[in-house]
Design an enzyme around this catalytic site. Sequence first.
Site, mmCIF file in Angstrom:
data_model
loop_
_atom_site.group_PDB
_atom_site.id
_atom_site.type_symbol
_atom_site.label_atom_id
_atom_site.label_comp_id
_atom_site.label_asym_id
_atom_site.label_seq_id
_atom_site.Cartn_x
_atom_site.Cartn_y
_atom_site.Cartn_z
ATOM 1 N N LYS A 139 -48.418 -21.849 7.927
ATOM 2 C CA LYS A 139 -48.546 -21.062 9.149
ATOM 3 C C LYS A 139 -47.224 -21.058 9.929
ATOM 4 O O LYS A 139 -46.717 -20.007 10.307
ATOM 5 C CB LYS A 139 -49.665 -21.617 10.043
ATOM 6 C CG LYS A 139 -49.960 -20.713 11.218
ATOM 7 C CD LYS A 139 -50.773 -21.394 12.282
ATOM 8 C CE LYS A 139 -49.856 -22.024 13.300
ATOM 9 N NZ LYS A 139 -50.523 -22.631 14.438
ATOM 10 N N ASP A 158 -53.740 -18.291 12.294
ATOM 11 C CA ASP A 158 -54.088 -19.354 13.239
ATOM 12 C C ASP A 158 -55.573 -19.231 13.544
ATOM 13 O O ASP A 158 -56.290 -18.461 12.897
ATOM 14 C CB ASP A 158 -53.212 -19.273 14.496
ATOM 15 C CG ASP A 158 -53.594 -18.092 15.380
ATOM 16 O OD1 ASP A 158 -54.377 -17.223 14.929
ATOM 17 O OD2 ASP A 158 -53.133 -18.036 16.535
#
Length: 239
Positions: A139, A158
């Site tokens: 991420k 996320d």
Amino acid sequence: MTPATKAAKKPARKKTANPLSPERVAAIFDALQKAYPNAVCALNHRNAFELTIATILSAQTTDVGVNKVTPELFRMYPTPKKLAEAPLPELERIIRATGFYRAKAKNIQGAARVLVEKFGGKVPQTIDELTQLPGVARKTANVVLGSWYGIASGIVVDTHVGRLSRRLGLTTQTDPVKIERDLEQVIPQDHWIQFSHELIHHGRQVCIARKPRCVDCSLEKLCNAVDKTWSSDHLSGPR
Ligand code: SF4
């Protein structure tokens, strides 16, 4: 029974034949782009190094909270070399409000050291290299590659992107890596960077976790989420 419960119990709108059809996905892009034409990463940063460190600090906290501590952090330690040599207790003090500050202080210092020792003080431009930095998983690597370098190596997943992708029927997965794989199948690569920015903004402002504001949502007509709090079905008649 609250209105929200009522909406959740109502029979769901007749499902779109194929929620992943290019036409539906394009309609989602259009609505998001109109709603958030200037969506960008909300973490304040001036270069790839600052964005990398800020993104590591953003784990389990808000971007607003990170933006409160990074001005002092980057004023005192503006380069990977300076951060690598910083006294750890001092780093802990500065970033304390972001939570998990001991682990995060070790990670940001460790990341700075790897940048200095392995990458000549520069933030690398590939997922494989970036994920060698402590505290950097896919991420964070995708955030840095997309938001600073403009490289669409993957899709930032996320908590907002995961939740909205499920509500919009773009995935049924809960694991971020699997969600990313699903999204990559249906989202054209030239939309990967912007799509995450827009979903994150929408997740913060409208499609919030506990009680989505469906009555204000520009995607409402495209959405069959079971936890919708409002539906336009009764306004527009049978579909
Ligand atoms: S209609 Fe509601 S659940 Fe669906 S995307 Fe909009 S805010 Fe989220």
